[in-house]
Design a protein around this motif. Sequence first.
Motif, mmCIF file in Angstrom:
data_model
loop_
_atom_site.group_PDB
_atom_site.id
_atom_site.type_symbol
_atom_site.label_atom_id
_atom_site.label_comp_id
_atom_site.label_asym_id
_atom_site.label_seq_id
_atom_site.Cartn_x
_atom_site.Cartn_y
_atom_site.Cartn_z
ATOM 1 N N GLY A 15 4.077 3.001 -10.535
ATOM 2 C CA GLY A 15 3.527 3.184 -9.190
ATOM 3 C C GLY A 15 3.602 4.598 -8.640
ATOM 4 O O GLY A 15 3.255 4.839 -7.488
ATOM 5 N N THR A 20 -3.672 7.816 -11.282
ATOM 6 C CA THR A 20 -4.477 8.460 -10.234
ATOM 7 C C THR A 20 -4.589 9.959 -10.532
ATOM 8 O O THR A 20 -5.674 10.547 -10.460
ATOM 9 C CB THR A 20 -3.804 8.209 -8.861
ATOM 10 N N ASN A 181 3.701 12.935 -5.103
ATOM 11 C CA ASN A 181 2.676 12.000 -4.613
ATOM 12 C C ASN A 181 3.273 11.102 -3.526
ATOM 13 O O ASN A 181 3.139 9.885 -3.560
ATOM 14 C CB ASN A 181 2.108 11.188 -5.778
HETATM 15 P P1 ATP Z 1 1.880 2.339 -13.558
HETATM 16 O O1 ATP Z 1 3.102 2.922 -14.151
HETATM 17 O O2 ATP Z 1 2.130 0.993 -12.994
HETATM 18 O O3 ATP Z 1 0.680 2.396 -14.456
HETATM 19 P P2 ATP Z 1 0.921 4.666 -12.119
HETATM 20 O O4 ATP Z 1 2.027 5.645 -12.040
HETATM 21 O O5 ATP Z 1 -0.170 4.916 -13.101
HETATM 22 O O6 ATP Z 1 1.487 3.207 -12.239
HETATM 23 P P3 ATP Z 1 -1.211 4.450 -10.199
HETATM 24 O O7 ATP Z 1 -1.802 3.222 -10.804
HETATM 25 O O8 ATP Z 1 -1.926 5.730 -10.318
HETATM 26 O O9 ATP Z 1 0.299 4.614 -10.659
HETATM 27 O O10 ATP Z 1 -0.941 4.215 -8.642
HETATM 28 C C1 ATP Z 1 -0.334 2.993 -8.177
HETATM 29 C C2 ATP Z 1 -1.144 2.477 -6.994
HETATM 30 O O11 ATP Z 1 -0.953 3.356 -5.894
HETATM 31 C C3 ATP Z 1 -2.646 2.417 -7.243
HETATM 32 O O12 ATP Z 1 -3.174 1.302 -6.596
HETATM 33 C C4 ATP Z 1 -3.160 3.707 -6.600
HETATM 34 O O13 ATP Z 1 -4.488 3.575 -6.157
HETATM 35 C C5 ATP Z 1 -2.192 3.875 -5.430
HETATM 36 N N1 ATP Z 1 -1.973 5.286 -5.101
HETATM 37 C C6 ATP Z 1 -1.634 6.273 -5.952
HETATM 38 N N2 ATP Z 1 -1.502 7.454 -5.306
HETATM 39 C C7 ATP Z 1 -1.748 7.192 -4.006
HETATM 40 C C8 ATP Z 1 -1.763 7.994 -2.817
HETATM 41 N N3 ATP Z 1 -1.483 9.291 -2.840
HETATM 42 N N4 ATP Z 1 -2.049 7.384 -1.647
HETATM 43 C C9 ATP Z 1 -2.325 6.054 -1.615
HETATM 44 N N5 ATP Z 1 -2.330 5.251 -2.678
HETATM 45 C C10 ATP Z 1 -2.046 5.793 -3.869
#
Ligand code: ATP
Length: 202
Positions: A15, A20, A181
Amino acid sequence: MDKKILKIGITGGIGSGKTTACRIFETLGIPVYYADDRAKALMVDNPILVKNIKNLFGEQAYATDGSLNRIYIAEIAFHNPLKLKELNGVVHPAVWQDGEDWHNAQKHAPYTLKEAALLFESGGNKLMDKIITVVAPVEMRIERVLLRGGGTMSRSDVEARIAKQLSDEEKIKQSDFVISNDGSQALIPQILKIHQTLLDLK
Ligand code: ATP
């Protein structure tokens, strides 16, 4: 001689916003290898890996249609740390090799990115030229995953996952770049700055 294309690893806890951030790098023309997705595909498509997983977990590890019996494997691995270690011991090298082959096929990129949640935990960091970690406060990460998940993960599932991952503090110590982030700084300018630094390294 071919010019060396840098291999950049990008990681961050569940998360944190790794994917992103990677989507933004992709808009800059950078190829991204999503290791966690590839691992899932290789566990079904790579015959040597399939054989190794069957050796560890038995034929029941796969359904008759060849799909992975995730619930069965997760149940065993959850209760048996040695089995989990053995599973990682066959999956991680297969993903490393696949990632190396993919990287070597990217002839025209200024650098490539490899996104992996467990980059440090798997030892994959050792294969990278530079490492980027995406960080955000734990509570914000939990809320983002719960919002994203469509009800597939509970708060305690996310907390259990976080407990198994290296802390942000540890990851930051071993990283070359950190993307924050937490909502206080926009992602795009931070990414553009790292991108420019990486281009200048070439
Ligand atoms: P995982 O390890 O579970 O794959 P991840 O690190 O790839 O997670 P993301 O999937 O990119 O994380 O982001 C988690 C969620 O938070 C997604 O729904 C994304 O749209 C949302 N998100 C990411 N960055 C932001 C931000 N700056 N503001 C609002 N929402 C965000």
